[in-house]
Design an enzyme around this catalytic site. Sequence first.
Site, PDB file in Angstrom:
ATOM      1  CD  GLU A 157      -2.797  -1.341   2.401  1.00  0.00           C
ATOM      2  OE1 GLU A 157      -2.747  -0.453   3.272  1.00  0.00           O
ATOM      3  OE2 GLU A 157      -3.550  -2.331   2.473  1.00  0.00           O
ATOM      4  CD  GLU A 272      -4.661  -7.984   1.860  1.00  0.00           C
ATOM      5  OE1 GLU A 272      -5.570  -7.343   2.429  1.00  0.00           O
ATOM      6  OE2 GLU A 272      -3.474  -7.620   1.876  1.00  0.00           O
TER       7      GLU A 272
HETATM    8  O1  G3I Z   1      -3.166 -11.078  18.538  1.00  0.00           O
HETATM    9  C1  G3I Z   1      -3.777 -10.070  19.355  1.00  0.00           C
HETATM   10  C2  G3I Z   1      -4.526 -10.744  20.458  1.00  0.00           C
HETATM   11  O2  G3I Z   1      -3.608 -11.419  21.275  1.00  0.00           O
HETATM   12  C3  G3I Z   1      -5.303  -9.679  21.243  1.00  0.00           C
HETATM   13  O3  G3I Z   1      -6.111 -10.318  22.188  1.00  0.00           O
HETATM   14  C4  G3I Z   1      -6.199  -8.887  20.304  1.00  0.00           C
HETATM   15  C5  G3I Z   1      -6.925  -7.752  21.027  1.00  0.00           C
HETATM   16  O4  G3I Z   1      -7.174  -6.678  20.168  1.00  0.00           O
HETATM   17  O5  G3I Z   1      -5.399  -8.301  19.308  1.00  0.00           O
HETATM   18  C6  G3I Z   1      -4.744  -9.276  18.526  1.00  0.00           C
HETATM   19  O6  G3I Z   1      -4.025  -8.679  17.493  1.00  0.00           O
HETATM   20  C7  G3I Z   1      -4.787  -8.090  16.447  1.00  0.00           C
HETATM   21  C8  G3I Z   1      -4.553  -8.916  15.170  1.00  0.00           C
HETATM   22  O7  G3I Z   1      -5.148  -8.279  14.092  1.00  0.00           O
HETATM   23  C9  G3I Z   1      -5.094 -10.335  15.265  1.00  0.00           C
HETATM   24  O8  G3I Z   1      -6.486 -10.308  15.461  1.00  0.00           O
HETATM   25  C10 G3I Z   1      -4.257  -6.686  16.255  1.00  0.00           C
HETATM   26  O9  G3I Z   1      -4.598  -5.912  17.397  1.00  0.00           O
HETATM   27  C11 G3I Z   1      -4.864  -6.068  15.025  1.00  0.00           C
HETATM   28  O10 G3I Z   1      -4.253  -4.826  14.764  1.00  0.00           O
HETATM   29  C12 G3I Z   1      -4.624  -6.988  13.831  1.00  0.00           C
HETATM   30  O11 G3I Z   1      -5.319  -6.467  12.727  1.00  0.00           O
HETATM   31  C13 G3I Z   1      -4.902  -6.933  11.454  1.00  0.00           C
HETATM   32  C14 G3I Z   1      -4.611  -5.704  10.604  1.00  0.00           C
HETATM   33  O12 G3I Z   1      -4.365  -6.073   9.250  1.00  0.00           O
HETATM   34  C15 G3I Z   1      -3.372  -4.954  11.136  1.00  0.00           C
HETATM   35  O13 G3I Z   1      -2.251  -5.793  11.087  1.00  0.00           O
HETATM   36  C16 G3I Z   1      -6.037  -7.751  10.849  1.00  0.00           C
HETATM   37  O14 G3I Z   1      -6.123  -8.999  11.555  1.00  0.00           O
HETATM   38  C17 G3I Z   1      -5.765  -8.035   9.384  1.00  0.00           C
HETATM   39  O15 G3I Z   1      -6.927  -8.611   8.807  1.00  0.00           O
HETATM   40  C18 G3I Z   1      -5.462  -6.719   8.642  1.00  0.00           C
HETATM   41  O16 G3I Z   1      -5.098  -7.061   7.311  1.00  0.00           O
HETATM   42  C19 G3I Z   1      -4.956  -6.007   6.375  1.00  0.00           C
HETATM   43  C20 G3I Z   1      -3.799  -6.368   5.444  1.00  0.00           C
HETATM   44  O17 G3I Z   1      -2.638  -6.574   6.195  1.00  0.00           O
HETATM   45  C21 G3I Z   1      -3.572  -5.276   4.401  1.00  0.00           C
HETATM   46  N1  G3I Z   1      -4.810  -5.033   3.650  1.00  0.00           N
HETATM   47  C22 G3I Z   1      -5.983  -4.717   4.462  1.00  0.00           C
HETATM   48  C23 G3I Z   1      -6.223  -5.840   5.505  1.00  0.00           C
HETATM   49  C24 G3I Z   1      -7.471  -5.557   6.326  1.00  0.00           C
HETATM   50  O18 G3I Z   1      -7.299  -4.426   7.129  1.00  0.00           O
END
Ligand code: G3I
Length: 364
Positions: A157, A272
């Site tokens: 991105e 994705e």
């Molecule tokens: O693993 C921790 C967990 O231990 C905790 O209990 C929980 C509480 O909030 O958080 C968990 O981590 C989260 C993780 O996802 C797993 O669920 C993070 O806070 C959260 O920031 C993270 O979000 C991810 C996000 O990217 C940021 O990395 C999403 O799963 C993931 O679907 C999203 O993916 C992005 C792609 O990388 C790029 N394109 C868009 C896509 C959707 O936003």
Amino acid sequence: MNLDRRRLLSLLAGAAALKGAPRPLFAAPEPGLKEHAAARGMVFGTMVLHDQIAEPACREAVLREAGMIVPGNEMKWRPTTPQEGVNAFGPADSIVTFATENGLPLRGHTAVWHQNPPVWAMQRLSGEAGRKLILDHVRTVVGHFRGRVQQWDVVNEAINPRDGKNGLLRDWPPYNEGGYAFLADCYKAAHEADPNAKLYYNEYDLEYDGRDYELRREGVLRLISEMKERGAPLHGLGIQSHLTVGNDFSEGVFRRFLANVASFDLRIMLTEFDVSDRRIQGSAAYRDELVADAARAFLTVAFDQRAVDGLMTWGISDRDTWLTEARPRIDGGVQRALPLDVDYRRKPLWSVIAECFDKAPPRR
Ligand code: G3I
């Protein structure tokens, strides 16, 4: 099989059908999406999180359907380096172990993303020192998984034409100050760290009609050509493919874009994929039908381009889609965006993906 055994099996099948059982116990398992893809020399895969594959039902669904996996969060900079000098690869490693044990190739996602530096690094990304910090991270993370990741989304991105900066690049200090030369350095660093990994640039909002999409497509083509001119080892484009029912999709526009990307001798992955139903009301069956139609229109065009190697969905079941929280429906319900429903049952979207693979021109 001798006659008696065949007769016994057919009697059992008849009895099962009479009882209304879905399928006789001895029937061969229906092929998963990975088999539909592989029959065309393509790949179907899915995003997983480490805690999802720890659950047996999810694990089983992933193994049944997916021929490749990608961690949704675990390989990013923030989770892998919570404090300066402290590496936390445990959750990512557990996904790599799962992949290795089950013979699944892996995508790495993602080394450089403006949204995900760890908090300790966020104010330190300007100037030469900031760019060095990022390049060191690229070497560390790609190096850690050396030999185990087949495709890396090195940069994610980086284009945002509305920011009006640096020839369509996003407004972020490393890009403002380092421009395309810095991006080329990211690819060179990744290549040094794992010379066998195929290196991708990954981007969203490339799929639909309209000025913003058009400009982002232009930005991506410019980035690709800048990488080529600088001799950066860029091998592929990841088109995120977060679709939304109701958006305007023109076959010709997307077909041309794919052909332009392919003309740079790049491979393409849909990285994705999911289909948001946030704008539609109605029964689950009605929503599923519209989701499937939107997917069919898009995938038919995408799979027709032979540079497209495959499709990754952003999760395998509606239970785990990020869209329900991030793009809430008016009724607050679960988005029906993925191939399996919340109980891991196949939906019309599953059938359309299978059908589009079945109709795709064979790759080899
Ligand atoms: O693993 C921790 C967990 O231990 C905790 O209990 C929980 C509480 O909030 O958080 C968990 O981590 C989260 C993780 O996802 C797993 O669920 C993070 O806070 C959260 O920031 C993270 O979000 C991810 C996000 O990217 C940021 O990395 C999403 O799963 C993931 O679907 C999203 O993916 C992005 C792609 O990388 C790029 N394109 C868009 C896509 C959707 O936003």
